[in-house]
Design an enzyme around this catalytic site. Structure first.
Site, PDB file in Angstrom:
ATOM      1  N   GLN A 192      -4.466  -4.910   7.136  1.00 26.64           N
ATOM      2  CA  GLN A 192      -5.555  -5.776   6.658  1.00 26.64           C
ATOM      3  C   GLN A 192      -5.639  -7.088   7.433  1.00 26.64           C
ATOM      4  O   GLN A 192      -6.520  -7.901   7.195  1.00 26.64           O
ATOM      5  CB  GLN A 192      -5.375  -6.074   5.153  1.00 26.64           C
ATOM      6  CG  GLN A 192      -5.513  -4.856   4.267  1.00 26.64           C
ATOM      7  CD  GLN A 192      -6.944  -4.308   4.222  1.00 26.64           C
ATOM      8  OE1 GLN A 192      -7.910  -4.956   4.645  1.00 26.64           O
ATOM      9  NE2 GLN A 192      -7.088  -3.093   3.723  1.00 26.64           N
ATOM     10  N   ASP A 250       3.351  -4.206   8.019  1.00 23.36           N
ATOM     11  CA  ASP A 250       2.082  -3.497   7.859  1.00 23.36           C
ATOM     12  C   ASP A 250       0.967  -4.533   8.039  1.00 23.36           C
ATOM     13  O   ASP A 250       0.744  -5.371   7.158  1.00 23.36           O
ATOM     14  CB  ASP A 250       2.048  -2.868   6.453  1.00 23.36           C
ATOM     15  CG  ASP A 250       0.694  -2.237   6.134  1.00 23.36           C
ATOM     16  OD1 ASP A 250      -0.238  -2.364   6.957  1.00 23.36           O
ATOM     17  OD2 ASP A 250       0.574  -1.629   5.052  1.00 23.36           O
ATOM     18  N   LYS A 274     -10.090  -0.543  10.847  1.00 25.47           N
ATOM     19  CA  LYS A 274     -10.195  -1.743  10.002  1.00 25.47           C
ATOM     20  C   LYS A 274     -10.453  -2.983  10.858  1.00 25.47           C
ATOM     21  O   LYS A 274     -10.452  -4.103  10.359  1.00 25.47           O
ATOM     22  CB  LYS A 274      -8.923  -1.914   9.171  1.00 25.47           C
ATOM     23  CG  LYS A 274      -8.765  -0.819   8.102  1.00 25.47           C
ATOM     24  CD  LYS A 274      -7.613  -1.133   7.204  1.00 25.47           C
ATOM     25  CE  LYS A 274      -7.114   0.053   6.434  1.00 25.47           C
ATOM     26  NZ  LYS A 274      -7.963   0.433   5.305  1.00 25.47           N
ATOM     27  N   HIS A 333       0.876  -1.180   0.000  1.00 26.20           N
ATOM     28  CA  HIS A 333       0.000   0.000   0.000  1.00 26.20           C
ATOM     29  C   HIS A 333       0.914   1.231   0.000  1.00 26.20           C
ATOM     30  O   HIS A 333       2.026   1.179   0.535  1.00 26.20           O
ATOM     31  CB  HIS A 333      -0.826  -0.050   1.290  1.00 26.20           C
ATOM     32  CG  HIS A 333      -1.897   0.972   1.423  1.00 26.20           C
ATOM     33  ND1 HIS A 333      -1.634   2.265   1.802  1.00 26.20           N
ATOM     34  CD2 HIS A 333      -3.239   0.898   1.255  1.00 26.20           C
ATOM     35  CE1 HIS A 333      -2.765   2.937   1.847  1.00 26.20           C
ATOM     36  NE2 HIS A 333      -3.762   2.133   1.522  1.00 26.20           N
ATOM     37  N   CYS A 342      -4.733   2.412  -3.604  1.00 21.56           N
ATOM     38  CA  CYS A 342      -3.483   2.947  -3.043  1.00 21.56           C
ATOM     39  C   CYS A 342      -2.322   1.990  -3.265  1.00 21.56           C
ATOM     40  O   CYS A 342      -1.452   1.823  -2.391  1.00 21.56           O
ATOM     41  CB  CYS A 342      -3.624   3.265  -1.552  1.00 21.56           C
ATOM     42  SG  CYS A 342      -4.891   4.457  -1.189  1.00 21.56           S
TER      43      CYS A 342
HETATM   44  N1  PMP Z   1      -1.724  -0.576   4.636  1.00 16.68           N
HETATM   45  C1  PMP Z   1      -2.688  -1.323   4.066  1.00 16.68           C
HETATM   46  C2  PMP Z   1      -2.350  -2.707   3.586  1.00 16.68           C
HETATM   47  C3  PMP Z   1      -3.976  -0.828   3.937  1.00 16.68           C
HETATM   48  O1  PMP Z   1      -4.919  -1.567   3.374  1.00 16.68           O
HETATM   49  C4  PMP Z   1      -4.253   0.483   4.417  1.00 16.68           C
HETATM   50  C5  PMP Z   1      -5.635   1.081   4.290  1.00 16.68           C
HETATM   51  N2  PMP Z   1      -6.274   0.858   3.074  1.00 16.68           N
HETATM   52  C6  PMP Z   1      -3.227   1.208   5.011  1.00 16.68           C
HETATM   53  C7  PMP Z   1      -1.977   0.663   5.091  1.00 16.68           C
HETATM   54  C8  PMP Z   1      -3.449   2.596   5.549  1.00 16.68           C
HETATM   55  O2  PMP Z   1      -4.303   2.551   6.648  1.00 16.68           O
HETATM   56  P1  PMP Z   1      -4.903   3.922   7.265  1.00 16.68           P
HETATM   57  O3  PMP Z   1      -5.610   4.595   6.133  1.00 16.68           O
HETATM   58  O4  PMP Z   1      -5.836   3.434   8.317  1.00 16.68           O
HETATM   59  O5  PMP Z   1      -3.780   4.706   7.792  1.00 16.68           O
END
Ligand code: PMP
Length: 410
Positions: free
Chosen positions: A194, A191, A217, A112, A359
């Site tokens: 998910q 990270d 999440k 991401h 993203c």
């Molecule tokens: N890493 C991953 C794998 C994600 O899916 C996301 C959110 N789509 C993020 C980071 C960023 O999370 P946040 O928007 O809650 O900061």
């Protein structure tokens, strides 16, 4: 379980399939946040009167709860942030002073943007080398390729536990073990955005150095996140954000700061968010990860079968069909329908899916897709939701397949 979520009372026909973006919140999370605002509404770590002390007690109890939830050794390993993005940026900022220009950082091509850009910028600022490990056909990190990039200069390796596009899980314990046997000095950042809320996390079993995830999440509030850091590592870091609540002696020269994690939490935190996160953990633990996983796995299997059954020759599903390797996320492209059109048509029928690059532009670029459609499940989804999705896609396909011009005059 759906009845625990007030959003579905307000929108009874909503088919919500965008849990990968964020989750609706259960009543008890909303109630916990509200209870703080109505009955406490005081700051943490400062006040000497009973109400402020009660708030601090509740706030710190959630820190301990988070530590237990992810298998950390101590609550001192838990830093509250505003989300995964903030946690990963903080991780990069904390590591920055230790990085030299001949150091290497390794990330992967499936990350991401939140786990790519902070490291790209760090490498640029420090003039360090940044490598990006490829992914395999099944949508997992190419571990052999990643290992081959490691050398004595490798300082940081950062990767995601579960891809927000492929939906595939990476074997984190095994990957970290193999990284450590190549270079025991490397700092491994995970990270887990998910992963949290769908699978149990055990940072001690993983043996990860830094782990980031978000409250929203995992059925908790927005604006609250966690950066876990091994205690021995956090102790070596210097604070990067300065202000109230993190200092012991501001008049000393140099100023004397509190111990970790408090020195990394300058300013008033998101207190109601922390209280809500505690309620989300209690909610998830009451349901149990076995139930969560069984439910999501059933929906996943059913959706993959239905998609193959109805759109066999027209659908491209990213990643593996092996559901053991997957979380509840399916990204796909249907021939003849742009993902944005599909999402819009489904949206008109109250079916919420995501369309775009999610993203993860480098991943999409590598696969040659400008966008994909993404369905992601939560504990509130039902088999009926899947049936509605499939008939919604059929309708959209019929709409875009028609040879009739969109307007008779065209
Ligand atoms: N890493 C991953 C794998 C994600 O899916 C996301 C959110 N789509 C993020 C980071 C960023 O999370 P946040 O928007 O809650 O900061």
């Amino acid at each position: 379980i759906k009845r625990y979520f007030p959003l579905f009372d307000r929108h009874p026909s909503l088919v919500y399939l965008d849990t990968g973006a964020t989750c609706p919140k259960p009543q008890e999370v909303i109630a916990a946040e509200r209870e703080y605002e109505e009955a406490f509404s005081t700051n943490v770590g400062r006040g000497l009167y009973p109400l402020a002390e009660a708030t601090t007690e509740r706030f710190e109890a959630v820190r301990s709860q988070v530590a237990r939830f992810i298998g950390a050794e101590s609550e001192r390993e838990i830093i509250f942030t505003s989300g995964t993005t903030a946690s990963l940026n903080l991780a990069a900022a904390l590591l920055a002073p230790t990085l030299r220009s001949d150091d290497h950082i390794i990330t992967t091509e499936l990350e991401h943007h939140s786990n790519a850009l902070p490291w790209i910028e760090l490498a640029r600022a420090k003039n360090s080398t940044l490598h990006s490990a490829p992914f395999t056909q099944d949508g997992t990190i190419d571990v052999e390729a990643l290992l081959s990039l490691i050398n004595t200069e490798t300082k940081v390796i950062t990767l995601s536990a579960l891809s927000n596009v492929f939906g595939t899980r990476n074997p984190i314990t095994d990957i970290i073990k193999r990284i450590r046997s190549r270079n025991p000095e490397t700092i491994v950042v995970i990270d887990a955005a998910q992963m949290a809320g769908h699978f149990p996390i055990d940072v001690t079993e993983w043996d990860a150095d830094l782990v980031a995830f978000s409250g929203h999440k995992m059925y908790g509030p927005t604006g609250i996140g966690i950066l876990f850091g091994k205690h021995t590592l956090l102790e070596t870091f210097k604070p990067v954000v300065f202000g109230g609540g993190m200092v012991v002696d501001a008049c000393a020269d140099p100023a004397e700061y509190k111990e970790s994690p408090f020195c990394f939490e300058a300013g008033t935190p998101n207190i109601s968010g922390v209280i809500g996160l505690g309620a989300a953990i209690t909610f998830l633990e009451r349901i149990g990860f076995d139930t969560v996983r069984t439910h999501e796995k059933n929906l996943l299997a059913m959706t993959l079968v239905r998609m193959r059954e109805h759109f066999a020759d027209r659908i491209h599903i990213l990643g593996t069909d092996d559901i053991e390797k997957r979380g509840g996320i399916i990204s796909f492209v249907l021939d003849g329908i742009h993902p944005h059109d599909l999402a819009q048509v489904l949206g008109e029928h109250d079916i919420s899916i995501r369309a775009g690059e999610h993203c993860a532009a480098p991943l999409h670029r590598k696969l040659g897709f400008s966008a994909t459609a993404r369905v992601s499940f939560g504990i509130y989804n039902t088999e009926e939701d899947v049936e509605k999705l499939i008939s919604g896609i059929k309708n959209a396909r019929a709409l875009f397949d028609t040879k009739t011009p969109l307007h008779p005059s065209i």
